[in-house]
Write a protein that holds these residues in place. Structure first.
Motif: not given
Length: 214
Positions: A153-160, A185-190, A208-214
């Motif tokens: 989850d790109v919008n919530h996961a920590p940097a590690s 936060g973001f809405i897409s990989a782009e 491929e690996y990211g989701v963007f949950l709000r």
């Protein structure tokens, strides 16, 4: 050397003990199996010795007690059982380790399985973001029981965790965290790649690996 699976371990022990329960007469076959599996020239060169001992054992098996033939049979029997069993146990893991082709095929199957799991979890996230949050999709840093195939989850996961995306360095992950904090936060990989000024090669990996949950 790779650890043997439980099934291979059981079979390997049955094979290694075969010189004992065949009374030495199956030792030659045991070693032929080893030579075929290991593809060792040295093992093939040893086959005539084992075969000769087995033939000699059969030839002297009916000798009368106390005769030279009986002594020869006893010596051959002990040699085939003790040396054969010891040799088999020495080779056991090499003989039953998966071949490189098997390992490659298993690796391919694992990759495909992980991709399918990511696709299924991403569909859950698209269809029901609230459910995805409850299932902790994309959050390997949190305790959970659901395998999402490695989504993050790109919008919530920590940097590690973000740094586990292939090609994502700790420095770039820290930049993503900073930008998402500033933008909400973001809405897409782009969008993530553009706003965080990430290398273009990372965009397909984030997709491929990211989701963007709000």
């Amino acid at each position: 050397m790779r650890k043997l699976s439980p099934g291979r371990t059981v079979v390997s022990y049955i094979w290694a003990l075969s010189p004992i329960y065949t009374l030495g007469m199956g030792t030659s076959i045991t070693m032929i199996i080893a030579a075929v599996r290991v593809r060792s020239v040295l093992l093939w060169l040893m086959q005539p010795v084992y075969l000769a001992l087995v033939i000699l054992g059969f030839a002297t098996a009916g000798s009368e007690d106390g005769t030279t033939g009986d002594t020869v049979f006893l010596a051959v029997f002990l040699t085939l059982v003790t040396i054969g069993t010891g040799h088999a146990f020495f080779l056991r893991r090499r003989v039953f380790s998966p071949a490189e082709a098997d390992l490659l095929k298993q690796a391919e199957l694992d990759v495909h399985r992980r991709r399918e799991l990511r696709a299924q979890a991403a569909e859950v996230a698209r269809r029901s973001p609230a459910l995805a949050v409850e299932m902790r999709i994309g959050r390997p840093d949190l305790e959970r029981s659901y395998d999402d195939g490695g989504l993050i989850d790109v919008n919530h996961a920590p940097a590690s965790v973000l740094a586990e995306i292939p090609g994502m360095t700790p420095e770039l992950a820290a930049r993503v965290v900073q930008v998402r904090s500033d933008t909400g936060g973001f809405i897409s990989a782009e969008e993530a790649a553009t706003l965080a000024d990430l290398p273009p090669m990372l965009t397909p990996q984030i997709a491929e690996y990211g989701v963007f949950l709000r």
